[in-house]
Design a protein around this motif. Structure first.
Motif, PDB file in Angstrom:
ATOM      1  N   SER A  89       0.855  -1.183   0.000  1.00 29.16           N
ATOM      2  CA  SER A  89       0.000   0.000   0.000  1.00 29.16           C
ATOM      3  C   SER A  89       0.898   1.242   0.000  1.00 29.16           C
ATOM      4  O   SER A  89       1.824   1.342   0.809  1.00 29.16           O
ATOM      5  N   ASN A  91       0.155   4.066   1.062  1.00 28.30           N
ATOM      6  CA  ASN A  91       0.020   4.777   2.336  1.00 28.30           C
ATOM      7  C   ASN A  91       0.984   4.223   3.390  1.00 28.30           C
ATOM      8  O   ASN A  91       1.504   4.970   4.209  1.00 28.30           O
ATOM      9  N   GLN A 112      -1.111  -2.219  -6.495  1.00 32.73           N
ATOM     10  CA  GLN A 112      -0.997  -2.465  -5.054  1.00 32.73           C
ATOM     11  C   GLN A 112      -1.535  -3.861  -4.748  1.00 32.73           C
ATOM     12  O   GLN A 112      -2.603  -4.244  -5.227  1.00 32.73           O
ATOM     13  N   GLY A 115      -3.996  -2.750  -1.279  1.00 32.59           N
ATOM     14  CA  GLY A 115      -4.592  -1.407  -1.279  1.00 32.59           C
ATOM     15  C   GLY A 115      -5.689  -1.346  -0.215  1.00 32.59           C
ATOM     16  O   GLY A 115      -6.469  -2.295  -0.061  1.00 32.59           O
ATOM     17  N   ARG A 116      -5.744  -0.224   0.504  1.00 30.49           N
ATOM     18  CA  ARG A 116      -6.699  -0.107   1.607  1.00 30.49           C
ATOM     19  C   ARG A 116      -7.673   1.030   1.383  1.00 30.49           C
ATOM     20  O   ARG A 116      -7.302   2.086   0.882  1.00 30.49           O
ATOM     21  N   GLY A 117      -8.924   0.788   1.749  1.00 29.45           N
ATOM     22  CA  GLY A 117      -9.913   1.852   1.810  1.00 29.45           C
ATOM     23  C   GLY A 117     -10.027   2.289   3.265  1.00 29.45           C
ATOM     24  O   GLY A 117      -9.156   2.000   4.081  1.00 29.45           O
ATOM     25  N   ARG A 121     -11.422  -1.515   4.900  1.00 31.80           N
ATOM     26  CA  ARG A 121     -11.958  -2.088   3.659  1.00 31.80           C
ATOM     27  C   ARG A 121     -10.842  -2.224   2.617  1.00 31.80           C
ATOM     28  O   ARG A 121      -9.857  -1.502   2.653  1.00 31.80           O
ATOM     29  N   ALA A 122     -11.042  -3.173   1.698  1.00 34.14           N
ATOM     30  CA  ALA A 122     -10.021  -3.394   0.665  1.00 34.14           C
ATOM     31  C   ALA A 122     -10.248  -2.439  -0.500  1.00 34.14           C
ATOM     32  O   ALA A 122     -11.383  -2.044  -0.786  1.00 34.14           O
ATOM     33  N   TRP A 123      -9.153  -2.063  -1.152  1.00 35.39           N
ATOM     34  CA  TRP A 123      -9.225  -1.187  -2.332  1.00 35.39           C
ATOM     35  C   TRP A 123      -8.577  -1.904  -3.503  1.00 35.39           C
ATOM     36  O   TRP A 123      -7.406  -2.244  -3.450  1.00 35.39           O
ATOM     37  N   TRP A 124      -9.345  -2.167  -4.541  1.00 29.28           N
ATOM     38  CA  TRP A 124      -8.836  -2.872  -5.725  1.00 29.28           C
ATOM     39  C   TRP A 124      -7.875  -1.953  -6.476  1.00 29.28           C
ATOM     40  O   TRP A 124      -8.249  -0.834  -6.825  1.00 29.28           O
ATOM     41  N   TRP A 131      -2.421   4.986  -8.308  1.00 28.88           N
ATOM     42  CA  TRP A 131      -2.408   4.704  -6.870  1.00 28.88           C
ATOM     43  C   TRP A 131      -1.241   5.477  -6.281  1.00 28.88           C
ATOM     44  O   TRP A 131      -0.084   5.187  -6.599  1.00 28.88           O
ATOM     45  N   LYS A 180     -18.364   4.807  -8.644  1.00 26.81           N
ATOM     46  CA  LYS A 180     -17.190   5.400  -7.981  1.00 26.81           C
ATOM     47  C   LYS A 180     -15.956   5.353  -8.879  1.00 26.81           C
ATOM     48  O   LYS A 180     -15.539   4.302  -9.341  1.00 26.81           O
ATOM     49  N   GLY A 183     -11.234   7.232  -4.760  1.00 29.33           N
ATOM     50  CA  GLY A 183     -11.430   7.326  -3.310  1.00 29.33           C
ATOM     51  C   GLY A 183     -10.172   7.895  -2.670  1.00 29.33           C
ATOM     52  O   GLY A 183      -9.090   7.894  -3.272  1.00 29.33           O
ATOM     53  N   ILE A 202      -4.567   8.558  -2.573  1.00 31.04           N
ATOM     54  CA  ILE A 202      -5.557   8.819  -3.629  1.00 31.04           C
ATOM     55  C   ILE A 202      -5.542   7.651  -4.609  1.00 31.04           C
ATOM     56  O   ILE A 202      -4.482   7.274  -5.123  1.00 31.04           O
ATOM     57  N   ALA A 217     -18.124   0.392  -9.603  1.00 29.13           N
ATOM     58  CA  ALA A 217     -16.971   1.249  -9.900  1.00 29.13           C
ATOM     59  C   ALA A 217     -16.998   1.657 -11.367  1.00 29.13           C
ATOM     60  O   ALA A 217     -17.584   0.973 -12.209  1.00 29.13           O
TER      61      ALA A 217
HETATM   62  C1  BT5 Z   1     -11.831   4.767  -0.157  1.00 31.50           C
HETATM   63  O1  BT5 Z   1     -12.248   3.962   0.862  1.00 31.50           O
HETATM   64  O2  BT5 Z   1     -12.511   5.168  -1.056  1.00 31.50           O
HETATM   65  C2  BT5 Z   1     -10.352   5.106  -0.081  1.00 31.50           C
HETATM   66  C3  BT5 Z   1      -9.548   4.498  -1.190  1.00 31.50           C
HETATM   67  C4  BT5 Z   1      -8.114   4.963  -1.152  1.00 31.50           C
HETATM   68  C5  BT5 Z   1      -7.232   4.183  -2.083  1.00 31.50           C
HETATM   69  C6  BT5 Z   1      -5.856   4.766  -2.176  1.00 31.50           C
HETATM   70  S1  BT5 Z   1      -4.907   4.053  -3.444  1.00 31.50           S
HETATM   71  C7  BT5 Z   1      -3.472   4.793  -2.868  1.00 31.50           C
HETATM   72  C8  BT5 Z   1      -3.542   4.726  -1.351  1.00 31.50           C
HETATM   73  N1  BT5 Z   1      -2.978   3.490  -0.858  1.00 31.50           N
HETATM   74  C9  BT5 Z   1      -3.908   2.729  -0.260  1.00 31.50           C
HETATM   75  O3  BT5 Z   1      -3.681   1.593   0.248  1.00 31.50           O
HETATM   76  N2  BT5 Z   1      -5.095   3.344  -0.297  1.00 31.50           N
HETATM   77  C10 BT5 Z   1      -5.006   4.645  -0.918  1.00 31.50           C
HETATM   78  P1  BT5 Z   1     -13.764   3.623   1.165  1.00 31.50           P
HETATM   79  O4  BT5 Z   1     -14.589   4.876   1.135  1.00 31.50           O
HETATM   80  O5  BT5 Z   1     -13.713   2.851   2.422  1.00 31.50           O
HETATM   81  O6  BT5 Z   1     -14.232   2.730  -0.030  1.00 31.50           O
HETATM   82  C11 BT5 Z   1     -13.884   1.373  -0.114  1.00 31.50           C
HETATM   83  C12 BT5 Z   1     -14.969   0.668  -0.908  1.00 31.50           C
HETATM   84  O7  BT5 Z   1     -14.922   1.101  -2.297  1.00 31.50           O
HETATM   85  C13 BT5 Z   1     -14.776  -0.840  -0.958  1.00 31.50           C
HETATM   86  O8  BT5 Z   1     -15.413  -1.457   0.115  1.00 31.50           O
HETATM   87  C14 BT5 Z   1     -15.431  -1.217  -2.311  1.00 31.50           C
HETATM   88  O9  BT5 Z   1     -16.809  -1.288  -2.174  1.00 31.50           O
HETATM   89  C15 BT5 Z   1     -15.146   0.005  -3.167  1.00 31.50           C
HETATM   90  N3  BT5 Z   1     -13.939  -0.163  -3.992  1.00 31.50           N
HETATM   91  C16 BT5 Z   1     -12.840  -0.921  -3.772  1.00 31.50           C
HETATM   92  N4  BT5 Z   1     -11.931  -0.759  -4.735  1.00 31.50           N
HETATM   93  C17 BT5 Z   1     -12.469   0.128  -5.611  1.00 31.50           C
HETATM   94  C18 BT5 Z   1     -12.022   0.724  -6.817  1.00 31.50           C
HETATM   95  N5  BT5 Z   1     -10.825   0.481  -7.347  1.00 31.50           N
HETATM   96  N6  BT5 Z   1     -12.866   1.592  -7.426  1.00 31.50           N
HETATM   97  C19 BT5 Z   1     -14.068   1.890  -6.936  1.00 31.50           C
HETATM   98  N7  BT5 Z   1     -14.533   1.370  -5.794  1.00 31.50           N
HETATM   99  C20 BT5 Z   1     -13.752   0.505  -5.136  1.00 31.50           C
END
Ligand code: BT5
Length: 309
Positions: A89, A91, A112, A115-117, A121-124, A131, A180, A183, A202, A217
Motif C-alpha cells: 500500500s 500509504n 498495489q 490497497g486499503r480503503g 476495507r479493501a481497495w482494488w 495509486w 465510484k 477514493g 488517492i 466502480a
Molecule cells: C476509499 O475507501 O474510497 C479510499 C480508497 C483509497 C485508495 C488509495 S490508493 C493509494 C492509497 N494506498 C492505499 O492503500 N489506499 C489509498 P472507502 O470509502 O472505504 O471505499 C472502499 C470501498 O470502495 C470498498 O469497500 C469497495 O466497495 C469500493 N472499492 C474498492 N476498490 C475500488 C475501486 N478500485 N474503485 C471503486 N470502488 C472501489
C-alpha cells in the motif's frame, strides 16, 4: 527498497535536465554534487527508462518514460516521486517515509497488492490505475484534519479530463453518475493538537477496464478511452499543491464539484444516523445537515445520497 533520500535527490536533477542540455560539471555545481554522484544519478534515471545522451561531456534527455519517474519531469509542483511497480500500500510506504523525517514526497505505484480503503476495507488496485500517496506536513490544526480528505477529492475532480462529469460525494468519493471513480484515504499523525504529517492516499481508476474493478466502480477509460496517466498525475499533483497552499479555500473549491449539497442524505456516524438536507461544508470540512429540527454538524461518517421526498 531505496533509501528515502534517493527520490529527493533525483528531483533537482530532473528539473535541471528538463531545462535543456547541461554539462556534467554544470550539473554537479548546480546541484552541489560530486561528478560521480551526478553519473550515478543519471544511471538511475536511465534504469528508470529515461533515454539520456552523453556527448562531449553534455547530458541531453531524448525520451522520458510515460509513467513512473517520468511523472516528475516537468512537474510544476515541488514533490519528489518515489515509484514502485508493485507495492503493498502506498500509504504504508508514506508512513515509513514520514517516520524517516521526509516531506513532500509522492509514493506512486502501478499496482498495489494490499490497497486499503477506509475502516479496513479493501481497495482494488490493478495495473493501469493511479495509486499514490502524497506525504504532507501541513500547517493545520488537528481540528481541521477533515479538510485533507476534501483536498484529495477536489484535486481529483479538478484533474479529471474535460468530458468526464465527476462529482464529489461528501467527504471524499469521486463519482461519475452514481459509480465510484476515485477514493481518498487520509492517515495523519497528530502531536500537541497539530498535524505532524498526513499521508493523503488517492486511488483513481484511470486506464482500467471495469471488469477489473468491483461492482459499482467506473474508470476514466470507460468514459474517454485510453488515458495518459502521466499527464493526469501531473495535473493532480499541481492541484494538490495549490490546495495545500491555501487550506482556507479548500471548502469553496470542493463545493464547485460537490454532488452532495442540496440533496437529501443519510449519514451513518459513530453517534447514530443523521438524515436531512445537506446544506454546506464548514471551514474544517464538516458537513452541515438540516434535519428539519436543527442543523447538525457531521465530522465523520458514511454518506448516502437519498431520493428527494
Ligand atoms: C476509499 O475507501 O474510497 C479510499 C480508497 C483509497 C485508495 C488509495 S490508493 C493509494 C492509497 N494506498 C492505499 O492503500 N489506499 C489509498 P472507502 O470509502 O472505504 O471505499 C472502499 C470501498 O470502495 C470498498 O469497500 C469497495 O466497495 C469500493 N472499492 C474498492 N476498490 C475500488 C475501486 N478500485 N474503485 C471503486 N470502488 C472501489
Amino acid at each position: 527498497m531505496d533509501p528515502p533520500e534517493t527520490a529527493r535527490r533525483l528531483r533537482p536533477l530532473l528539473d535541471a535536465l528538463a531545462a535543456g542540455p547541461a554539462s556534467a560539471r554544470a550539473l554537479a555545481e548546480e546541484l552541489g554534487l560530486a561528478l560521480p554522484q551526478v553519473e550515478e544519478a543519471v544511471g538511475r534515471l536511465r534504469r528508470a527508462g529515461f533515454e539520456i545522451e552523453h556527448t562531449d561531456g553534455t547530458y541531453e534527455v531524448r525520451s522520458v518514460p510515460a509513467y513512473g519517474l517520468g511523472v516528475a519531469y516537468g512537474l510544476e509542483a515541488p514533490f519528489a516521486i518515489e515509484y514502485h511497480r508493485q507495492i503493498g500500500s502506498t500509504n504504508d510506504r508514506a508512513r515509513e517515509l514520514a517516520e524517516a523525517g521526509e516531506a513532500d514526497v509522492v509514493v506512486l505505484a502501478d499496482e498495489q497488492s494490499g490497497g486499503r480503503g477506509r475502516r479496513g476495507r479493501a481497495w482494488w488496485s490493478p495495473v493501469g490505475g493511479v495509486w499514490l500517496s502524497v506525504l504532507l506536513r501541513p500547517e493545520l490544526d488537528a481540528t481541521r484534519a477533515g479538510l485533507l480528505a476534501l483536498l484529495g477529492a477536489t484535486a481529483v475532480a479538478e484533474a479529471v479530463p474535460a468530458g468526464v462529469m465527476a462529482t464529489i460525494k461528501w467527504p471524499n468519493d469521486v463519482l461519475v453518475g452514481d459509480r465510484k471513480l476515485a477514493g481518498v484515504l487520509v492517515e495523519t499523525e497528530i502531536a500537541a493538537g497539530r498535524i505532524e504529517w498526513a499521508a493523503v492516499g488517492i486511488g483513481v481508476n484511470a486506464d482500467v477496464v471495469s471488469t477489473e474493478l468491483p461492482p459499482g466502480a467506473t474508470s476514466l477509460r470507460e468514459h474517454i478511452g485510453t488515458v495518459d496517466r502521466g499527464e493526469f498525475v501531473r495535473n493532480l499533483l499541481v492541484a494538490v499543491d495549490h490546495l495545500r497552499a491555501d487550506p482556507d479555500r479548500i471548502p469553496e473549491r470542493w463545493c464547485r464539484h460537490a454532488g452532495t449539497l442540496g440533496r437529501r442524505v443519510r449519514v451513518k456516524t459513530p453517534d447514530g444516523e443523521v438524515v436531512g438536507e445537506a446544506l454546506d461544508v464548514d471551514g474544517s470540512g464538516a458537513l452541515l445537515v438540516d434535519t428539519g429540527s436543527n442543523v447538525t454538524r457531521v465530522t465523520v461518517g458514511e454518506c448516502e445520497h437519498l431520493r428527494p421526498v
